[in-house]
Design an enzyme around this catalytic site. Structure first.
Site, short mmCIF file in Angstrom:
data_model
loop_
_atom_site.label_atom_id
_atom_site.label_comp_id
_atom_site.label_asym_id
_atom_site.label_seq_id
_atom_site.Cartn_x
_atom_site.Cartn_y
_atom_site.Cartn_z
N LYS A 31 0.83 -1.21 0.00
CA LYS A 31 0.00 0.00 0.00
C LYS A 31 0.87 1.26 0.00
O LYS A 31 0.63 2.21 -0.75
CB LYS A 31 -0.93 0.00 1.23
N GLN A 69 -4.23 -0.80 9.64
CA GLN A 69 -4.29 -2.17 9.13
C GLN A 69 -4.88 -3.12 10.17
O GLN A 69 -4.50 -3.10 11.34
CB GLN A 69 -2.88 -2.62 8.71
N ASP A 111 -10.68 3.60 4.33
CA ASP A 111 -11.05 2.19 4.36
C ASP A 111 -12.57 2.01 4.29
O ASP A 111 -13.05 0.91 4.06
CB ASP A 111 -10.57 1.56 5.68
N1 GUN Z 1 -7.08 -6.19 6.65
C1 GUN Z 1 -7.54 -6.95 5.63
N2 GUN Z 1 -8.11 -6.18 4.68
C2 GUN Z 1 -8.02 -4.90 5.11
C3 GUN Z 1 -8.42 -3.67 4.56
O1 GUN Z 1 -9.00 -3.57 3.48
N3 GUN Z 1 -8.12 -2.57 5.31
C4 GUN Z 1 -7.50 -2.65 6.52
N4 GUN Z 1 -7.28 -1.52 7.18
N5 GUN Z 1 -7.12 -3.79 7.05
C5 GUN Z 1 -7.36 -4.91 6.36
#
Ligand code: GUN
Length: 296
Positions: A53, A97, A120
């Site tokens: 990311k 995350q 998100d």
């Molecule tokens: N963990 C698994 N998928 C995601 C996501 O799309 N965003 C975040 N913040 N954590 C995750």
């Protein structure tokens, strides 16, 4: 029959090109979007996702703020960081995350993020607005799934959509997006009776259960669009391998279109995160979005 394999890498590359142009446009207007990514602990899968990311956001020209915290960080320290990021002028998007270590209440942390910076789409305000059909920042994986579905079929009206998996991150928001497109939506899960026959009714079948090759070829309606959200690490012949929640070989001979793993939904999730960050930056800074006609 043999399915069209939906190329998520190519779709994400196209979207990244549009996003890069949008970022340049914003940079010229003095509104460079900034994304803060928070990783707590050293879960190997989360570390890889976060690294990707951050790398992609830098490549797109975003300002990237990476906060790596030890697993022992207290909930109050994380909440204090979120408040600082909420107030930071150069931060347009905040991503924490998941999963978080078990001593931290993930819902509390999510709810502390400014909804306008919640790229998100997990904040209750954004979840609520999505379900009301109002303007919202929408979770990235469901958004990526929709872009891939629409890359093979633009009008989804009247189609039967079955999502296997009822998570807050994928299943529930994706159901809302499919409803918006006039699908008849079923969310199936571990307690669903006769799951194979429920799946066989689907014109659009989305697997988001986190179980390797769970959905078999004979669960799929001939010609269906199959979206595989799963990323499972398995060992095969002594080698580590990534596989989805769908038995790709079995599904390939039945489905009309199918996403592979890797190379399907995963790359689109990151592209959608950048897209949300750009949208959030435009809204916060009161500039018109350069994405209006290019990234849907
Ligand atoms: N963990 C698994 N998928 C995601 C996501 O799309 N965003 C975040 N913040 N954590 C995750």
């Amino acid at each position: 029959m043999s399915a069209v394999v939906i190329d998520g890498v190519a779709a994400a590359r196209q979207l990244h090109a549009v996003l890069r142009g949008a970022v340049l446009d914003l940079v010229e207007r003095g509104a460079t979007p900034g994304l803060a990514v928070v990783l707590v602990g050293d879960d190997p899968a989360s570390s890889v996702y976060v690294r990707n990311k951050v790398r992609r956001s830098v490549e797109a020209g975003l300002r990237s703020f990476h906060h790596r915290l030890p697993a022992s960080t207290s909930e109050s320290d994380i909440l204090a960081l979120i408040l600082r990021l909420n107030a930071a002028e150069d931060v347009d998007g905040i991503l924490v995350q998941l999963p978080l270590p078990s001593h931290i209440d993930a819902q509390k942390v999510t709810a502390a993020i400014d909804p306008a910076k919640d790229v998100d789409g997990f904040h209750p305000i954004n979840v609520g607005n999505l379900s009301l059909g109002a303007s919202a920042l929408v979770a990235c994986t469901p958004l990526g799934c929709m872009l891939l579905i629409k890359s093979v079929r633009t009008d989804l009206t009247g189609l039967s959509a079955v999502i296997v998996g009822r998570s807050n991150i994928v299943g529930k928001p994706l159901a809302q997006l499919l409803l918006r497109e006039n699908c008849t939506v079923t969310i199936a899960h571990s307690k669903t009776e006769d799951l194979p026959s429920v799946c066989r009714r689907a014109d659009i079948l989305v697997a988001a259960v986190g179980r390797a090759r769970f959905v078999r070829g004979d669960w799929i309606k001939p010609g269906a669009i199959v979206i595989d959200v799963g990323i499972n690490r398995i060992e095969r012949d002594g080698n580590q391998q990534l596989v989805g929640d769908v038995d790709f070989e079995g599904a390939h001979t039945v489905a009309g279109a199918l996403t592979p793993v890797p190379g399907g939904v995963g790359p689109m999730t990151i592209a959608c995160l950048l897209r949300n960050t750009i949208e959030a930056a435009c809204r916060r800074r009161g500039v018109s979005s350069p994405l209006a006609n290019g990234a849907d």
